[in-house]
Design an enzyme around this catalytic site. Sequence first.
Site, PDB file in Angstrom:
ATOM      1  CG  HIS A   1      -1.859  -1.224   1.425  1.00  0.00           C
ATOM      2  ND1 HIS A   1      -3.047  -0.963   0.984  1.00  0.00           N
ATOM      3  CD2 HIS A   1      -1.727  -2.326   1.649  1.00  0.00           C
ATOM      4  CE1 HIS A   1      -3.867  -2.337   1.042  1.00  0.00           C
ATOM      5  NE2 HIS A   1      -2.818  -3.025   1.378  1.00  0.00           N
ATOM      6  CG  LEU A   2       3.068   2.058  -2.956  1.00  0.00           C
ATOM      7  CD1 LEU A   2       3.685   2.424  -4.376  1.00  0.00           C
ATOM      8  CD2 LEU A   2       4.108   1.769  -2.089  1.00  0.00           C
TER       9      LEU A   2
ATOM     10  CG  HIS B   1      -1.905   2.689   9.349  1.00  0.00           C
ATOM     11  ND1 HIS B   1      -3.063   3.259   8.412  1.00  0.00           N
ATOM     12  CD2 HIS B   1      -2.014   1.445   9.179  1.00  0.00           C
ATOM     13  CE1 HIS B   1      -4.015   2.246   7.954  1.00  0.00           C
ATOM     14  NE2 HIS B   1      -3.133   1.165   8.278  1.00  0.00           N
TER      15      HIS B   1
ATOM     16  CG  ASP C   1      -0.817  -6.124   3.689  1.00  0.00           C
ATOM     17  OD1 ASP C   1      -1.356  -5.372   3.013  1.00  0.00           O
ATOM     18  OD2 ASP C   1      -1.742  -6.775   4.497  1.00  0.00           O
TER      19      ASP C   1
ATOM     20  N   GLY D   1      -2.831  -2.755   9.932  1.00  0.00           N
ATOM     21  CA  GLY D   1      -1.847  -2.804   9.023  1.00  0.00           C
ATOM     22  C   GLY D   1      -0.517  -2.488   9.627  1.00  0.00           C
TER      23      GLY D   1
END
Lengths: 451, 314
Positions: free
Chosen positions: A63-64, A312, A308, A327
């Site tokens: 996730h970028l 955050h 993954d 996450g």
Amino acid sequence: MARILFKGGRLIDPASGVDTTSDVLVAKGKVVEVGTGLSSVEAETIDITGAVICPGFVDLHAHLREPGREDEETVASGSAAAARGGFTALGAMPNTDPVCDNAAVADKVSAAARRAGLCEVIPAGALTKGLEGRYITPVGEMVMCSAGVRMFTDDGKGVQDSRILRRAMEYIKGFDAICAEHCDDAALSEGGQMHEGYYSDLLGLKGIPAAAEDIALARDLVLARLTGVRFHALHVSTRGSVELIRQAKAQGVRVTAEVTPHHLILTDAQLQSFDPVNKVHPPLRAASDVEACRIGLADGTLDAIATDHAPHSPEEKEYEFELAPPGMIGLETALALMITEIVEGGVLGLTELVRRMSTLPAGILRLNGQGGPVTEGTAANLTVFDPAAEWVVDPNSFASKSRNTPFKGRKVKGKILHTVFGGDLVVRSGAIAAEYEAAVSAATAMAGGPR
Amino acid sequence: MMIKHLLSIDQLSTDQIDLILKTADSFGEVGTRTIKKVPALRGRTVCNLFFEPSTRTRLSFELAAKRLSADVITFTADSRTSVSKGESFKDTALTLQAMGLDAIVVRHTSGGAPKRLSQWVDASVLNAGDGANEHPTQALLDLYTIRRRFGGIEGLRIGIVGDIAHSRVARSNIKAMTKMGAQVTAIGPPTLLPVTAGSWGIDITTDLDALLPKLDIVYLLRVQKERQVEQFFPSLREYSLFWGLDRRRVDLMKPEALIMHPGPINRGVEVAGDLPEMERFIVADQVSNGIAVRASLMYLMLGGSQELPAPEHS
């Protein structure tokens, strides 16, 4: 473009079945020569005796956060983190804001990655518009756009409506793309904070039963068989899932699967600290699930290792447990954790690890020039790492903008020395090469200030 | 030595529990005086930090602190409001830290919040109930109440009835009661009994009637009506039919057996409407003992081991 000669390394190239001491000469973006006793006067010669040189790693799942949450990560900072982790390609998940459910967003992400120039980023497209599970996205347009989307998923949640998923699979199959699922029966997992089991009972945190994943995966496999789509199971975490995939593969269903380092190492016992850094979806499972995932990885049921990587902000991980988002980040720790736990733990040999982190995921995404072979004329996307170097995980040293790793302070083995992307040394001696660093900071600053 | 923070019953040894209960006797006596106050914590500041609505626990802590002459401030908030304002729980903690508090009594809807808070502040943190995790002071006041009635806890048979799965009172009490040597059984609908509770050193059953004649204490938990909406049981009527305490079931109990409840009571659900007035239903005892036990705790945790002050005047 640079001309680099890596001397004396152990070349592990699963695609050509090579594992031997060999020099590698890189020039003009390509591997020019592979063999012993190479020399070149024009080339920068780097002695990598004792280190491994292999095709760059490929992460199917990161996730970028760009567009939308550039305070947590940008395409540039995420690419830098990837490069420092030895990755030369990654799939960027579509749960951005706006969602990557159209070609414009996919192209924007792809263009940002090309500007950063640190690794190849292939945006994954949303399976349904806005990740809402109702309407199929313009799959064809995303496949054909310059970003070249090849995986579609609503990752973060599963598609609950079986009819919609079936249609999506049929449609995606028509474009020969991959349907990937975050397998989750939302009715069973709703409100869940952690794996349901001994520790959730003990702590009084609402559990997410393994059944929520198993049921969704079982349905998905039935539909994958019905439609014939190439199906990919994201972050498999339960014993039941491993068994379902094993059966499906035996029956000839076109299925591949990935597993994350954290699901191969950590258990739900971690949650006793109530620190949201351990909160992740799917949740950290019981020891028996971790064991099953390791066995599944060893026997090939689980194909690839994927991070993954989910950045955050510190403040969001400093909310109360139930309010904190799930996450954890993983790009910069993946190799070391895998060597420390999976190679030293006897699950996979080093050659096989390279296959699972590079050759196999590159094959799943059908990426040209990634995953090897490392032979004359192929694209120079390479990683050099010292399998014996020990270090302690310090999130403050990360290139990622985020710090949320549960492995902080852990002593690990295996260090990325150099990463070559498109023939250029993007990581030199463990750090982002000077000529790229300025570009990364600029791109990161451009992408957005405080939220 | 007493602990710095009270987050979980797990932290307390049996000796520490004995000391807390013994000291509570003295504070029980203070509560019977005309002037119900000792100067033990004069000049100290206690903050009641409540992220979940509560009346009795908040008042009990407030009274306990005031009996020790501490200054008490109360902060009630909704954690979701803080988040929507962009403030993290840690930001709230650091604000409190800057106020120079001596103790923070925290109640929170989210499990683990007191533990996290204790990592960010210098003040002593007292868990006044966190999610479905723990409510240690409730367990201590229950132990105190039982000990005053039975003279001891060891060997008693205690049945905890109701929504074990979602109950912090049950979690703390099961730990505390088993630690002190009681034999605990959890009773309730199968959906509300944690699957792994068998590993907690207790017995588990769905059959209340069969167990009632053997129990010294029937400890009823509050049954939230939303559990029925969530389909943990088919209807409140069905719940009452199998796990509610009524006259018929009271008659199955030993004559000397007692009924306890952490409050607030849900009349007509876990207990028939007229039962709370019975002599053996000792909720009022629990409430008044709560003040003494919480005073004892704050005294031991903040005041150290100095002699308990004599009455201010006789």
